[in-house]
Design a protein around this motif. Sequence first.
Motif, PDB file in Angstrom:
ATOM      1  N   ASN A   1      10.547 -19.903  89.894  1.00 18.64           N
ATOM      2  CA  ASN A   1      11.627 -19.818  88.918  1.00 18.64           C
ATOM      3  C   ASN A   1      12.320 -18.468  88.922  1.00 18.64           C
ATOM      4  OD1 ASN A   1      11.467 -22.455  87.678  1.00 18.64           O
ATOM      5  ND2 ASN A   1       9.546 -21.805  86.739  1.00 18.64           N
ATOM      6  N   ASP A   2      11.528 -17.380  88.971  1.00 19.43           N
ATOM      7  CA  ASP A   2      12.149 -16.061  88.891  1.00 19.43           C
ATOM      8  C   ASP A   2      13.038 -15.789  90.095  1.00 19.43           C
ATOM      9  OD1 ASP A   2       9.892 -15.932  90.550  1.00 19.43           O
ATOM     10  OD2 ASP A   2       9.558 -13.807  90.118  1.00 19.43           O
ATOM     11  N   VAL A   3      12.650 -16.291  91.245  1.00 19.70           N
ATOM     12  CA  VAL A   3      13.463 -16.128  92.449  1.00 19.70           C
ATOM     13  C   VAL A   3      14.750 -16.943  92.327  1.00 19.70           C
ATOM     14  CG1 VAL A   3      13.553 -16.562  94.945  1.00 19.70           C
ATOM     15  CG2 VAL A   3      11.475 -15.644  93.901  1.00 19.70           C
ATOM     16  N   PHE A   4      14.615 -18.163  91.872  1.00 16.07           N
ATOM     17  CA  PHE A   4      15.771 -19.042  91.700  1.00 16.07           C
ATOM     18  C   PHE A   4      16.786 -18.427  90.752  1.00 16.07           C
ATOM     19  CE2 PHE A   4      17.684 -22.782  89.475  1.00 16.07           C
ATOM     20  CZ  PHE A   4      18.342 -23.338  90.551  1.00 16.07           C
ATOM     21  N   PHE A   5      16.316 -17.972  89.590  1.00 17.12           N
ATOM     22  CA  PHE A   5      17.231 -17.408  88.600  1.00 17.12           C
ATOM     23  C   PHE A   5      17.885 -16.127  89.103  1.00 17.12           C
ATOM     24  CE2 PHE A   5      14.279 -19.567  85.386  1.00 17.12           C
ATOM     25  CZ  PHE A   5      15.092 -20.679  85.300  1.00 17.12           C
ATOM     26  N   ASP A   6      17.126 -15.311  89.821  1.00 19.39           N
ATOM     27  CA  ASP A   6      17.692 -14.063  90.341  1.00 19.39           C
ATOM     28  C   ASP A   6      18.820 -14.350  91.326  1.00 19.39           C
ATOM     29  OD1 ASP A   6      17.490 -11.028  90.730  1.00 19.39           O
ATOM     30  OD2 ASP A   6      17.276 -11.765  92.783  1.00 19.39           O
ATOM     31  N   HIS A   7      18.625 -15.328  92.190  1.00 23.80           N
ATOM     32  CA  HIS A   7      19.687 -15.677  93.138  1.00 23.80           C
ATOM     33  C   HIS A   7      20.937 -16.162  92.402  1.00 23.80           C
ATOM     34  CE1 HIS A   7      17.876 -15.005  97.006  1.00 23.80           C
ATOM     35  NE2 HIS A   7      16.790 -15.693  96.687  1.00 23.80           N
ATOM     36  N   LEU A   8      20.763 -17.065  91.440  1.00 27.53           N
ATOM     37  CA  LEU A   8      21.927 -17.563  90.702  1.00 27.53           C
ATOM     38  C   LEU A   8      22.625 -16.438  89.945  1.00 27.53           C
ATOM     39  CD1 LEU A   8      20.793 -20.981  89.155  1.00 27.53           C
ATOM     40  CD2 LEU A   8      22.015 -20.581  91.291  1.00 27.53           C
ATOM     41  N   ALA A   9      21.849 -15.580  89.301  1.00 26.45           N
ATOM     42  CA  ALA A   9      22.436 -14.497  88.517  1.00 26.45           C
ATOM     43  C   ALA A   9      23.251 -13.549  89.379  1.00 26.45           C
ATOM     44  CB  ALA A   9      21.342 -13.731  87.780  1.00 26.45           C
ATOM     45  N   ASN A  10      22.961 -13.527  90.685  1.00 28.38           N
ATOM     46  CA  ASN A  10      23.679 -12.658  91.614  1.00 28.38           C
ATOM     47  C   ASN A  10      24.592 -13.452  92.558  1.00 28.38           C
ATOM     48  OD1 ASN A  10      22.618  -9.731  91.258  1.00 28.38           O
ATOM     49  ND2 ASN A  10      20.796 -11.027  91.117  1.00 28.38           N
ATOM     50  N   ARG A  11      24.961 -14.647  92.132  1.00 32.60           N
ATOM     51  CA  ARG A  11      25.917 -15.502  92.849  1.00 32.60           C
ATOM     52  C   ARG A  11      25.456 -15.837  94.268  1.00 32.60           C
ATOM     53  NH1 ARG A  11      31.601 -16.160  90.547  1.00 32.60           N
ATOM     54  NH2 ARG A  11      31.273 -15.519  88.405  1.00 32.60           N
ATOM     55  N   ARG A  12      24.189 -16.163  94.360  1.00 35.96           N
ATOM     56  CA  ARG A  12      23.644 -16.685  95.620  1.00 35.96           C
ATOM     57  C   ARG A  12      23.055 -18.064  95.337  1.00 35.96           C
ATOM     58  NH1 ARG A  12      21.525 -11.306  95.573  1.00 35.96           N
ATOM     59  NH2 ARG A  12      19.539 -12.175  94.824  1.00 35.96           N
ATOM     60  N   PHE A  13      23.532 -19.065  96.048  1.00 35.80           N
ATOM     61  CA  PHE A  13      22.996 -20.407  95.861  1.00 35.80           C
ATOM     62  C   PHE A  13      21.988 -20.688  96.963  1.00 35.80           C
ATOM     63  CE2 PHE A  13      22.731 -24.988  96.217  1.00 35.80           C
ATOM     64  CZ  PHE A  13      22.466 -25.310  94.893  1.00 35.80           C
ATOM     65  N   VAL A  14      20.765 -21.062  96.565  1.00 38.39           N
ATOM     66  CA  VAL A  14      19.709 -21.305  97.536  1.00 38.39           C
ATOM     67  C   VAL A  14      19.766 -22.751  98.014  1.00 38.39           C
ATOM     68  CG1 VAL A  14      18.191 -19.512  96.636  1.00 38.39           C
ATOM     69  CG2 VAL A  14      18.017 -21.806  95.707  1.00 38.39           C
ATOM     70  N   SER A  15      19.633 -22.933  99.318  1.00 35.02           N
ATOM     71  CA  SER A  15      19.704 -24.270  99.909  1.00 35.02           C
ATOM     72  C   SER A  15      18.581 -24.465 100.904  1.00 35.02           C
ATOM     73  CB  SER A  15      21.047 -24.455 100.634  1.00 35.02           C
ATOM     74  OG  SER A  15      21.054 -25.670 101.376  1.00 35.02           O
ATOM     75  N   GLY A  16      17.971 -25.641 100.860  1.00 38.33           N
ATOM     76  CA  GLY A  16      17.070 -26.009 101.938  1.00 38.33           C
ATOM     77  C   GLY A  16      17.838 -26.088 103.244  1.00 38.33           C
ATOM     78  N   ASN A  17      17.175 -25.808 104.357  1.00 32.33           N
ATOM     79  CA  ASN A  17      17.879 -25.852 105.646  1.00 32.33           C
ATOM     80  C   ASN A  17      17.536 -27.089 106.465  1.00 32.33           C
ATOM     81  OD1 ASN A  17      15.256 -25.152 106.334  1.00 32.33           O
ATOM     82  ND2 ASN A  17      15.865 -23.613 107.846  1.00 32.33           N
ATOM     83  N   PHE A  18      16.681 -27.963 105.939  1.00 29.86           N
ATOM     84  CA  PHE A  18      16.319 -29.176 106.676  1.00 29.86           C
ATOM     85  C   PHE A  18      17.181 -30.336 106.201  1.00 29.86           C
ATOM     86  CE2 PHE A  18      14.088 -29.731 102.745  1.00 29.86           C
ATOM     87  CZ  PHE A  18      14.000 -31.099 102.547  1.00 29.86           C
TER      88      PHE A  18
END
Length: 287
Positions: free
Chosen positions: A93-110
């Motif tokens: 969760n903390d990683v997910f929120f940090d990415h969103l808060a800094n305008r980075r959207f995390v995506s699976g690559n498969f």
Amino acid sequence: MTEADPIRPEGAAADWTIPQGWNSYTPEEHATWDMLFERQVAMLPGRVTPEFMAGLDVLRLSRPGIPEFEELSDRLTKATGWQVVAVPGLVPNDVFFDHLANRRFVSGNFIRKPHELDYLQEPDVFHDVFGHVPLLANPVFADYMQAYGKGGQRAAAMGAIDRLSRLYWYTVEFGLVRSDEELKLYGAGIVSSYAESVFALDDPSPNRIGFDLKRLMRTKYRIDDFQQNYFVIDSFEDLLDQTLNTDFSPLYAELESEPDIEIETVLPTDMVYTRGTQAYARSRIAA
């Protein structure tokens, strides 16, 4: 796209990002993307919010094959300051929120296998990129996603992530919006699914209820089938305004003393667009 305590895989950076590995995709994997893409864009016009279709154009997602994240991020950054980064799967969760808060959207690559075209348990690159990224080219929705990330960081400090996750689920993943006096799709879990794109608007089974922040955050949801409730926002501007202008600390305190609302429940205070029959959900239970 979070998980409470996963173990960071070998090769992932401290922020859980990994190379996309675009050159490793096979022709068959690119063909799977193309088939999924063509199927969705043939049926979404008139059903999805216009901002989604505009995002497809801005990001030039109609080009064949799985998008290359670096090129996609260049176009997205120019539009709203966001970028897309690859991760190996569900992240803490903390990683997910940090990415969103800094305008980075995390995506699976498969990408899913051919036998998984209509249902996938863990989000793949089609769900993440096709479903989520087009609306990140819209300035208002892009601001909402960043606000959600910052709100997630505050919720984590207050032990309220479970409550806030319902807001993500019922808006970002499975939200409907009023547009030109009609209901339109915008949630990524719907627009990336052919079957749910039809079910969410046309089937008599689910409830379609006006957005109410506190009511939504009390409402359970299901992760294993079509939704029994869809919440309808008036606009992205209103969604952002409510998110930015709500003091969540007392709201979380209030929610602690109030019971959860069962999924299929319709309250006397609800703005009801459709009171569903719940026939689909009941048939699945009976089976």
